[in-house]
Design a protein around this motif. Structure first.
Motif, PDB file in Angstrom:
ATOM      1  N   ALA A 117      44.777  38.388  31.187  1.00  0.00           N
ATOM      2  CA  ALA A 117      44.674  37.807  32.964  1.00  0.00           C
ATOM      3  C   ALA A 117      45.188  37.057  33.666  1.00  0.00           C
ATOM      4  CB  ALA A 117      42.920  36.998  32.716  1.00  0.00           C
ATOM      5  N   TRP A 118      45.407  37.372  34.656  1.00  0.00           N
ATOM      6  CA  TRP A 118      46.412  36.623  35.420  1.00  0.00           C
ATOM      7  C   TRP A 118      45.762  36.774  36.942  1.00  0.00           C
ATOM      8  CZ3 TRP A 118      46.892  41.479  33.179  1.00  0.00           C
ATOM      9  CH2 TRP A 118      47.306  42.800  34.428  1.00  0.00           C
ATOM     10  N   GLU A 119      46.127  36.074  37.833  1.00  0.00           N
ATOM     11  CA  GLU A 119      46.017  35.916  39.257  1.00  0.00           C
ATOM     12  C   GLU A 119      46.999  36.732  40.568  1.00  0.00           C
ATOM     13  OE1 GLU A 119      44.910  32.686  42.396  1.00  0.00           O
ATOM     14  OE2 GLU A 119      44.010  32.348  40.503  1.00  0.00           O
ATOM     15  N   VAL A 120      46.609  37.105  41.019  1.00  0.00           N
ATOM     16  CA  VAL A 120      47.612  38.487  41.905  1.00  0.00           C
ATOM     17  C   VAL A 120      47.092  38.144  43.298  1.00  0.00           C
ATOM     18  CG1 VAL A 120      48.153  40.370  42.610  1.00  0.00           C
ATOM     19  CG2 VAL A 120      46.959  40.453  40.966  1.00  0.00           C
ATOM     20  N   ARG A 121      47.973  37.086  44.022  1.00  0.00           N
ATOM     21  CA  ARG A 121      47.771  36.460  45.204  1.00  0.00           C
ATOM     22  C   ARG A 121      48.065  37.581  45.779  1.00  0.00           C
ATOM     23  NH1 ARG A 121      47.973  31.142  43.970  1.00  0.00           N
ATOM     24  NH2 ARG A 121      48.302  30.641  41.727  1.00  0.00           N
ATOM     25  N   GLY A 122      47.823  37.314  47.009  1.00  0.00           N
ATOM     26  CA  GLY A 122      47.705  38.190  48.150  1.00  0.00           C
ATOM     27  C   GLY A 122      47.578  37.403  49.875  1.00  0.00           C
ATOM     28  N   SER A 127      42.959  37.665  43.953  1.00  0.00           N
ATOM     29  CA  SER A 127      42.450  38.191  43.402  1.00  0.00           C
ATOM     30  C   SER A 127      42.771  38.360  41.935  1.00  0.00           C
ATOM     31  CB  SER A 127      42.553  39.923  43.329  1.00  0.00           C
ATOM     32  OG  SER A 127      43.397  40.160  43.372  1.00  0.00           O
ATOM     33  N   LEU A 128      41.523  37.934  40.582  1.00  0.00           N
ATOM     34  CA  LEU A 128      41.767  38.515  39.446  1.00  0.00           C
ATOM     35  C   LEU A 128      41.509  39.296  38.792  1.00  0.00           C
ATOM     36  CD1 LEU A 128      41.898  36.557  36.946  1.00  0.00           C
ATOM     37  CD2 LEU A 128      39.548  37.144  36.395  1.00  0.00           C
TER      38      LEU A 128
END
Length: 242
Positions: A117-122, A127-128
């Motif tokens: 799992a990782w976090e996608v920064r917009g 989003s996760l």
């Protein structure tokens, strides 16, 4: 059925097995009781990712006992992400699919299920991303070409994929169509191509064209509190900041 009856019965089995020196049955009954407790979650619909992962570990441990350590698993999820809230029971159907279809009747060297799992920064909202991946036989070409909307329909052998389809439907019902599930063969993305999360060294792996297996990726909003959850539920999946 009253869940307390189930817990008490499993506790009785655990106690009887322990007093008779049958440690394996004692351990398995304890894990099964924990699995049911997380499944019910005191009626909660959203739980911390940490609990969702624990549910997956318990399920895989029970399946390892059933299939005599037929597969291994690896979980790579940073502790800070494990506090995020997710809809409960969204990962187990993909793990079940890997065990039954990915490894069943296929000679895989070191069959392994990996959860990352990782976090996608917009620009406006992060989003996760959660990935469940196996190195089994993969999907047949025809199945791999089926649109994502067809997830959840039984396959040609009559095996049900309703659990996976239910996950897709729940995610989009809660959060809207910009979130959901993507399922594909691992070799559909070659080494050197940009993948979601490839910027994150924790989720970067060298891949080769010979790799087989299936990759499922879930995209969810980042939810750090029950207030975040409520803001989505109340708006019927509309972004709170829209």
């Amino acid at each position: 059925m009253n869940p307390h009856f189930l817990y008490n019965t499993l506790d009785m089995i655990n106690w009887m097995a322990a007093t008779r020196g049958v440690s394996e049955i004692s351990v398995l009954s304890t894990k099964l009781a924990k699995l049911f407790r997380i499944s019910l979650s005191k009626g909660r619909t959203f739980i911390p990712l940490r609990e969702e992962l624990e549910h997956c570990i318990l399920y895989m441990d029970l399946q390892q006992a059933r299939f005599k350590d037929k597969f291994a698993y690896r979980i790579d999820v940073p502790p800070d992400l494990q506090r995020h809230l997710v809809p409960k029971l969204i990962l187990q159907p993909f793990i079940e699919n890997s065990i039954i279809h990915g490894f069943g009747g296929h000679d895989t060297v070191h069959p392994t299920i990996t959860i990352q799992a990782w976090e996608v920064r917009g620009s406006s909202r992060s989003s996760l991303r959660i990935r469940i991946e196996d190195n089994g036989k993969g999907m047949q070409r025809e199945a791999a070409l089926v649109p994502q909307a067809a997830l959840g329909k039984p396959d040609a052998d009559g095996n049900s994929g309703y659990g996976i389809g239910n996950v897709m439907q729940r995610i989009q019902l809660y959060f809207g169509r910009e979130y959901g599930v993507k399922v594909e063969n691992r070799d559909s993305v070659g080494y050197g191509q940009e993948e979601p999360g490839a910027h994150d060294e924790r989720c970067k792996e060298k891949r080769t064209d010979s790799q087989t297996g299936v990759r499922a990726e879930l995209t969810l909003p980042v939810l750090t509190s029950q207030e975040d959850v409520a803001s989505y539920v109340k708006t019927g999946g509309t972004r709170p900041d829209a």
